[in-house]
Design an enzyme around this catalytic site. Structure first.
Site, PDB file in Angstrom:
ATOM      1  N   GLN A  87     156.605  54.825  36.531  1.00  0.00           N
ATOM      2  CA  GLN A  87     156.170  55.887  35.606  1.00  0.00           C
ATOM      3  C   GLN A  87     156.993  55.887  34.316  1.00  0.00           C
ATOM      4  OE1 GLN A  87     153.590  57.855  35.437  1.00  0.00           O
ATOM      5  NE2 GLN A  87     152.716  57.091  37.342  1.00  0.00           N
ATOM      6  N   SER A  88     157.374  54.711  33.858  1.00  0.00           N
ATOM      7  CA  SER A  88     158.181  54.615  32.641  1.00  0.00           C
ATOM      8  C   SER A  88     157.389  55.006  31.394  1.00  0.00           C
ATOM      9  CB  SER A  88     158.680  53.180  32.485  1.00  0.00           C
ATOM     10  OG  SER A  88     159.191  52.970  31.188  1.00  0.00           O
ATOM     11  N   ASN A  89     157.979  55.898  30.612  1.00  0.00           N
ATOM     12  CA  ASN A  89     157.377  56.252  29.320  1.00  0.00           C
ATOM     13  C   ASN A  89     157.634  55.167  28.278  1.00  0.00           C
ATOM     14  OD1 ASN A  89     156.542  59.075  30.020  1.00  0.00           O
ATOM     15  ND2 ASN A  89     158.738  59.255  30.402  1.00  0.00           N
TER      16      ASN A  89
END
Ligand SMILES: *Cc1c(COP(=O)(O)O)cnc(C)c1O
Length: 356
Positions: A87-89
């Site tokens: 879930q890396s931005n």
């Protein structure tokens, strides 16, 4: 010397040799959190809304990637490779920037958080990566930054052999901290806004992960002769590891811009009281922060990063580090899309009424 943009101009003049593209919609608002401040009944809390940088879901990575993409394009890259948590931005923002500049993009998603529901692997930033046209592979070992970087470097080499011109985006502490340059500019933007609003703040509180934001802000402020303390709230590693990481990246950033040692060691402040049980995992403070931010300020803080840093902004007052006469600035670094990846956990917890 008190015309508008004085500080931004000063930072810009230090960074003229670094190519930059425009991604973030800036300046982002700097405003008081009226209802939150009243509720806490402590210091006056202000927020710098970098969740509203606007680009492809917002957040701090838009400012950071302006310099990385500046370099990638200058080097003639036709492809971006990036690695990060599922879930890396950062990954999502890089995939979006690649689309905007017509580069192809491959993302490597590291499995850092075990036993998560399907929404974690499919919704939020993962869904956005797909919409931005990135191809994806997964890397099974989550907490080995060097191994993940080595693996994506191998993938880059394979593409290069096929005649592509890949540009590799990694955040490990031995790479050039170009992302920090974006937050040096933000330091100038904040000082200009405070000046124009005729305000001063006693401290800035920000999430500290890869540390590009923390380092850029701290170095930018000190270069601009501001002594405002910067409190980094650990979201990935414990305090001891994070302090040493921040220190290393501070020195790299100072080298990069050639300014000599501007940041003193004892000026690096990290707090890890809100990190438990670890990266991407929630705790009672996360739920309190999400509820307060949502109910009182119509603001989303996400379970991975900003709920922890927001909890820190409040928690440092509860620990006695801030007092009621002070103004405290919380730097909101974004993360809104990740909220949807945690839908089940958040819904269940809210239904149990475990929050304030
Ligand atoms: C990446 C990220 C952070 C941490 O910023 P770093 O510059 O990596 O330390 C904080 N908040 C959000 C929402 C992020 O995506």
């Amino acid at each position: 010397m008190n015309s508008f943009s004085t500080n931004i101009d000063r930072v810009n003049s230090l960074l003229t040799t670094f190519p930059r593209v425009e991604l973030a919609n800036i300046p982002t608002p700097l405003e008081k959190m009226q209802r939150l401040s009243k509720h806490i009944a402590g210091p006056s809390y202000f927020v710098k809304r970098d969740d509203l940088t606007g680009f492809a879901g917002g957040g701090n990575k838009a400012r950071q990637l302006e310099y990385s993409f500046g370099e990638a394009i200058q080097r003639g890259a036709d492809m971006i490779l990036v690695t990060g948590a599922v879930q890396s931005n950062y990954v999502r923002s890089a995939a979006a920037a690649a689309a905007k500049f017509g580069l192809s993009c491959h993302v490597q998603l590291e499995n850092r958080v075990d036993d998560m529901p399907s929404s974690y692997h499919q919704s939020g930033n993962v869904l956005l990566n797909k919409l931005f046209g990135a191809s994806t592979s997964t890397f099974h070992i989550g907490e080995d930054e060097a191994a993940a970087d080595a693996n994506i470097a191998d993938i880059a080499r394979d593409y290069a052999k096929k005649g592509r011109k890949p540009y590799l985006l990694t955040l490990s502490p031995d790479t050039q901290p170009l992302g920090a340059l974006g937050y040096m500019r933000c330091a100038g933007e904040i000082l200009d806004q405070l000046h124009n609003q005729n305000k001063s703040v006693s401290a800035i509180v920000v999430a500290s992960g890869s540390a590009a934001t923390h380092v850029g802000l701290l170095l930018g402020l000190r270069l601009l002769r501001s002594r405002i303390p910067v409190y980094g709230i650990c979201v990935r590693r414990d305090k001891k590891q994070q302090v040493s990481r921040v220190k290393g990246i501070v020195r790299l950033a100072e080298n990069l811009i050639g300014c000599g040692e501007v940041v003193q060691e004892d000026d690096i402040k990290c707090h890890d009281e809100w990190l438990q049980p670890g990266y991407g995992r929630t705790n009672e403070f996360v739920y309190e922060a999400m509820t307060l931010a949502g109910n009182l300020e119509a603001m989303v803080v996400d379970p991975v990063y900003t709920a922890k840093s927001f909890a820190g902004a409040i928690g440092l007052y509860r620990q006695g580090l801030f007092n009621k006469s002070q103004n405290i600035l919380y730097l909101h670094t974004g993360g809104t899309p990740a909220i949807f990846a945690y839908e089940r956990e958040i819904t269940e917890t809210l239904n149990q009424g475990l929050t304030t």
